[in-house]
Design a protein around this motif. Sequence first.
Motif, short mmCIF file in Angstrom:
data_model
loop_
_atom_site.label_atom_id
_atom_site.label_comp_id
_atom_site.label_asym_id
_atom_site.label_seq_id
_atom_site.Cartn_x
_atom_site.Cartn_y
_atom_site.Cartn_z
N ASN A 64 3.38 -2.53 -0.53
CA ASN A 64 1.89 -2.99 -0.96
C ASN A 64 0.86 -1.29 -1.93
OD1 ASN A 64 1.73 -5.65 -0.52
ND2 ASN A 64 2.01 -5.18 1.49
N VAL A 65 1.69 0.13 -0.85
CA VAL A 65 1.27 0.72 -1.65
C VAL A 65 2.65 2.32 -1.66
CG1 VAL A 65 -0.85 2.93 -0.61
CG2 VAL A 65 -0.88 0.51 -0.59
N LEU A 107 9.04 5.87 -1.46
CA LEU A 107 8.83 5.68 -2.48
C LEU A 107 8.18 7.29 -3.07
CD1 LEU A 107 8.95 3.68 -4.08
CD2 LEU A 107 7.14 3.03 -3.84
N VAL A 108 7.77 7.69 -2.27
CA VAL A 108 6.85 8.82 -3.27
C VAL A 108 7.45 10.14 -3.22
CG1 VAL A 108 5.22 10.02 -2.48
CG2 VAL A 108 4.30 8.28 -1.93
N THR A 142 -1.19 5.21 -4.06
CA THR A 142 -1.37 4.02 -5.32
C THR A 142 -1.25 3.06 -5.24
OG1 THR A 142 -1.04 6.42 -6.94
CG2 THR A 142 -0.78 3.93 -8.05
N PRO A 143 -2.01 1.99 -5.36
CA PRO A 143 -1.81 0.59 -5.03
C PRO A 143 -0.92 0.43 -5.37
CG PRO A 143 -4.37 1.49 -5.39
CD PRO A 143 -3.72 2.32 -4.56
N LEU A 144 0.34 -0.70 -5.59
CA LEU A 144 1.22 -0.77 -5.80
C LEU A 144 0.83 -2.35 -6.32
CD1 LEU A 144 4.04 0.58 -4.23
CD2 LEU A 144 2.88 1.10 -6.86
N ASP A 200 3.85 -1.41 4.20
CA ASP A 200 4.42 -2.03 3.88
C ASP A 200 5.45 -2.42 4.55
OD1 ASP A 200 5.39 0.83 5.04
OD2 ASP A 200 5.64 2.26 3.48
N PHE A 201 6.54 -2.89 4.32
CA PHE A 201 6.86 -3.34 6.24
C PHE A 201 8.42 -3.94 5.48
CE2 PHE A 201 4.99 -7.20 3.71
CZ PHE A 201 5.86 -8.16 4.34
#
Length: 198
Positions: free
Chosen positions: A95-96, A101-102, A111-113, A175-176
């Motif tokens: 979600n963020v 990911l970064v 950043t919100p996704l 995230d999860f």
Amino acid sequence: MKSKGLLYKGKAKSVYTTDVKGKLIVEFRDDITAFDGGKKDVLENKGNYNAGVSAFFFEFLEKNGIKTHFFSMLDPQHMVVRELEMIPLEVIVRNVAAGSLVRNYPFIEGTPLDPPLIVIDYKDDSRHDPMLNDDIIVALKLLTPAELKKVKNAALEINRLLSGLLAAQGITLVDFKIEFGRQGKKIYLGDEISMDSM
């Protein structure tokens, strides 16, 4: 219900066969690991906490239409679950932008996704859990295209439910990771949902 023997020992959980067909016992151990199990330690009562949190989330999801492997708790550290043939995939909902990911892509931390991203990794420590695309998942016969669609839809619905539940407590679900397994032709949410997987 009685435990009959060790079926599987993972990094933080042990799974035991039982004298009841179709049911297993999962022991949540106090072990903590990092770097694909390369770094290990023990944290007192961690197993109890993860088991309790997982039971809470599984019960919440069941009440909201998500089929899970959860039956009940035997005690604070042992959970009775449905026996599944686990699918070796880690389904990650983000979600963020954070973490790998970064590190691996040009996202800015925090950043919100919207919509959320689904990332699916192949569960294999020796290969460092490589990311898969849909075509590879189908080519490896891990899921059919129809099953893959169902798994992704379930992951997004689980995300919606958990995000709303946690947001009401002032917590952002960044995230999860979740895992699924089969019993016959049916697919269920398995493994755990705890601090280890969020």
